[in-house]
Write a protein that holds these residues in place. Structure first.
Motif, PDB file in Angstrom:
ATOM      1  N   VAL A 134       0.854  -1.196   0.000  1.00  0.00           N
ATOM      2  CA  VAL A 134       0.000   0.000   0.000  1.00  0.00           C
ATOM      3  C   VAL A 134       0.886   1.240   0.000  1.00  0.00           C
ATOM      4  N   LYS A 135       0.625   2.133  -0.929  1.00  0.00           N
ATOM      5  CA  LYS A 135       1.454   3.341  -1.038  1.00  0.00           C
ATOM      6  C   LYS A 135       0.586   4.481  -1.558  1.00  0.00           C
ATOM      7  N   THR A 136       0.709   5.639  -0.929  1.00  0.00           N
ATOM      8  CA  THR A 136       0.009   6.820  -1.418  1.00  0.00           C
ATOM      9  C   THR A 136       0.794   7.401  -2.573  1.00  0.00           C
ATOM     10  N   CYS A 137       0.165   7.444  -3.740  1.00  0.00           N
ATOM     11  CA  CYS A 137       0.910   7.799  -4.954  1.00  0.00           C
ATOM     12  C   CYS A 137      -0.092   8.236  -6.015  1.00  0.00           C
ATOM     13  N   GLY A 138       0.414   8.885  -7.080  1.00  0.00           N
ATOM     14  CA  GLY A 138      -0.438   9.217  -8.218  1.00  0.00           C
ATOM     15  C   GLY A 138      -0.621   8.015  -9.134  1.00  0.00           C
ATOM     16  N   ASP A 139       0.295   7.049  -9.012  1.00  0.00           N
ATOM     17  CA  ASP A 139       0.187   5.747  -9.693  1.00  0.00           C
ATOM     18  C   ASP A 139       0.496   5.784 -11.192  1.00  0.00           C
ATOM     19  N   HIS A 180       4.972  18.741  -0.849  1.00  0.00           N
ATOM     20  CA  HIS A 180       3.997  18.108   0.044  1.00  0.00           C
ATOM     21  C   HIS A 180       2.781  17.740  -0.783  1.00  0.00           C
ATOM     22  N   ALA A 181       2.448  16.451  -0.782  1.00  0.00           N
ATOM     23  CA  ALA A 181       1.414  15.978  -1.701  1.00  0.00           C
ATOM     24  C   ALA A 181       0.271  15.317  -0.934  1.00  0.00           C
ATOM     25  N   TYR A 182      -0.912  15.402  -1.526  1.00  0.00           N
ATOM     26  CA  TYR A 182      -2.091  14.729  -0.967  1.00  0.00           C
ATOM     27  C   TYR A 182      -2.917  14.229  -2.136  1.00  0.00           C
ATOM     28  N   ARG A 183      -3.472  13.028  -1.983  1.00  0.00           N
ATOM     29  CA  ARG A 183      -4.338  12.552  -3.073  1.00  0.00           C
ATOM     30  C   ARG A 183      -5.424  11.616  -2.555  1.00  0.00           C
ATOM     31  N   ILE A 219      -5.389  14.811 -12.331  1.00  0.00           N
ATOM     32  CA  ILE A 219      -6.372  13.707 -12.369  1.00  0.00           C
ATOM     33  C   ILE A 219      -5.688  12.588 -13.150  1.00  0.00           C
ATOM     34  N   PHE A 220      -5.412  11.485 -12.493  1.00  0.00           N
ATOM     35  CA  PHE A 220      -4.864  10.314 -13.169  1.00  0.00           C
ATOM     36  C   PHE A 220      -5.973   9.250 -13.158  1.00  0.00           C
ATOM     37  N   PRO A 221      -6.613   9.023 -14.315  1.00  0.00           N
ATOM     38  CA  PRO A 221      -7.773   8.127 -14.320  1.00  0.00           C
ATOM     39  C   PRO A 221      -7.385   6.653 -14.261  1.00  0.00           C
TER      40      PRO A 221
END
Ligand SMILES: Cc1cc2nc3c(=O)[nH]c(=O)nc-3n(C[C@H](O)[C@H](O)[C@H](O)COP(=O)(O)OP(=O)(O)OC[C@H]3O[C@@H](n4cnc5c(N)ncnc54)[C@H](O)[C@@H]3O)c2cc1C
Length: 456
Positions: A46-51, A186-189, A220-222
């Motif tokens: 599990v990783k917080t990322c834009g992917d 600093h990122a949030y998604r 926005i990364f769909p």
């Protein structure tokens, strides 16, 4: 109290993309590898990322490990780059994927284990063990029992992500160079399901807007037309909470039916570290600040650093020498392959962070850089012929100050990139080389109105 001490060839701390892939490569090469990962059970991967991941990274990886198709969620044809007033949309072609990031993370760890690495899940590395000036292992705590352990090895790999838990504890060593707030984002998604289908989900969308995402961008990364990875990054020096900006400006744009996952993190967005190695230790991925400083993408660089470092580690075993001198080759390979482009992109990143929405609206609407040039800059680095173009444009386009800034940045990006290409083959020449880097950066920064380089 230490109740266990085990011996391995290599101890890898952190089972994210960099650590899991390095463990896979090293185990496959026949080394006895311990992979320590803080998370356990279903949380692994599990990783917080834009992917988002470019196809070229996947193709390079496929030479060593064929990706499981289940990790790819959406095939991407390019990037839609959108101006602050949203009147200009440039389409930059370039293939890639939006990953099912958790499946990707789990799959990589599984492959490492299948190749023979011993996975210690729920184990948090706390500090390197240093003896006679060399790292010879890692102290760790098993989270469930609270038991302290020692893992001994010839080489330790710090792949603990942006916190860089091990290298940051080696005060006075070259590898411990800290990150300045100017050099992080600093990122949030959130990954959300939306009611209204997104247009053209085969393009990831990057919105430049200094009000919504100061010193960064929002995206926005769909994963599909109705399952979106939406987030933003804000320049660290501004000390703003990106979640507040997300809730104020971005979330109201969508009719969200369900949230799949939310999270934040910080991303190193800077020039390469001075050195990614020390006696008995190497740093990879975010722990090595290997990220693309313009867009904050670091999955590909996590793979690259794993590949390059494992090659050099294998050579160190052939020599039976794990000193900084032997591991230095990883620095050289890194700078030649990617570090010099990272440095070029960092120069452009600093320039972009000085622009406002008017500059960006103007620049994108007049196509100061067209789609091909933006692709070239992002993928291959700077192109000096652009300077001539800016000089011609200055004569008839207006905004001479902006064009001059762009032209100066392209020139310095080239010069600073060249300096990184000439990264010293041996540590003894590092100080002289680094003094030149700092001098060049300071010249550039003065010309675009930034203060001297903060040496954290
Ligand atoms: C919001 C956001 C969006 C992003 N979007 C993109 C994108 O779209 N595309 C892209 O390419 N990149 C993106 N990135 C960057 C990308 O996620 C990272 O560059 C990449 O994941 C780095 O991989 P890594 O293995 O170095 O670090 P990580 O993936 O962070 O892995 C580090 C691992 O180490 C473990 N760990 C940490 N400390 C310890 C410890 N003390 N002991 C043991 N284990 C430990 C962690 O649990 C984790 O599993 C984004 C980052 C963020 C925060």
């Amino acid at each position: 109290m230490i109740s266990m001490s085990e011996r391995f060839d290599v101890v890898v701390a952190g089972g994210g993309t960099a650590g899991a892939y390095a463990s896979y490569l090293l185990a496959k090469a026949g080394f006895k590898v311990a992979l320590l990962e803080s998370k356990s059970g279903e949380q692994i991967g599990v990783k917080t990322c834009g992917d988002g991941l470019g196809l070229h990274h996947v193709e390079r990886m496929a030479k060593y490990l064929t990706p499981n198709p289940r990790v790819f969620q959406n095939k991407i044809e390019g990037v839609e780059l959108i101006s602050p007033d949203e009147k200009t949309r440039l389409i930059i072609k370039g293939e890639g994927y939006v990953l099912d990031r958790f499946a990707w993370g789990k799959w990589l760890v599984e492959e490492a284990v299948r190749a023979g690495a011993a996975l210690f899940e729920g184990h948090t590395a706390t500090e390197p063990i240093v003896e006679n000036g060399a790292v010879v292992g890692v102290k760790a705590v098993e989270r469930r029992s609270g038991m302290a352990k020692e893992f001994r090895s010839r080489v330790v790999v710090d792949a603990t992500g942006s916190a860089a838990v091990l290298r940051s504890k080696l005060a006075g060593w070259l590898i411990s160079e800290p990150l300045h707030p100017e050099d992080v984002s600093h990122a949030y998604r959130e990954i959300v399901y939306v009611d209204e289908a997104l247009e053209s989900p085969q393009y990831i969308k990057i919105y430049l807007n200094m009000t919504v995402a100061p010193g960064g961008y929002w995206w926005i990364f769909p994963r599909s037309a109705t399952m979106l990875n939406v987030g933003l990054g804000i320049w660290g020096i501004l000390k703003q909470n990106p979640r507040n900006y997300y809730e104020k400006y971005i979330l109201p744009r969508f009719r969200v039916s369900k949230k799949y996952h939310i999270g934040g993190g910080f991303i190193p967005t800077r020039r390469p570290l001075k050195s990614l190695v020390g006696n008995g230790i190497v740093a990879l991925g975010d722990a090595a600040a290997a990220v693309n400083p313009i867009h904050g993408g670091g999955i590909g660089q996590a793979l690259l650093t794993a590949e390059l470092s494992s090659r050099v580690i294998a050579k160190a075993f052939e020599k039976g020498d794990f000193s900084e001198k032997t591991l230095w080759e990883y620095n050289v390979l890194y700078m030649r392959e990617w570090g010099h482009r990272q440095a070029q992109l960092d120069v452009l990143r600093l320039m972009l962070q000085t622009l406002d929405n008017d500059d960006l609206n103007f620049g994108l609407s007049r196509k100061i850089l067209n789609e091909d040039e933006i692709y070239h800059l992002a993928a291959k680095g700077t192109n000096l012929s652009l300077m001539d173009k800016f000089k011609v444009m200055m004569q008839f386009l207006g905004r001479p100050a902006l064009l001059k800034k762009l032209s100066i940045s392209i020139q310095y990006a080239k010069e600073i990139g060249d300096l990184y290409l000439a990264y010293p083959e041996s540590q003894s020449d590092l100080d002289k080389w680094h003094a030149e880097v700092v001098k060049k950066y300071n010249e550039f920064r003065e010309k675009i109105g930034l203060g001297p380089l903060p040496l954290a």
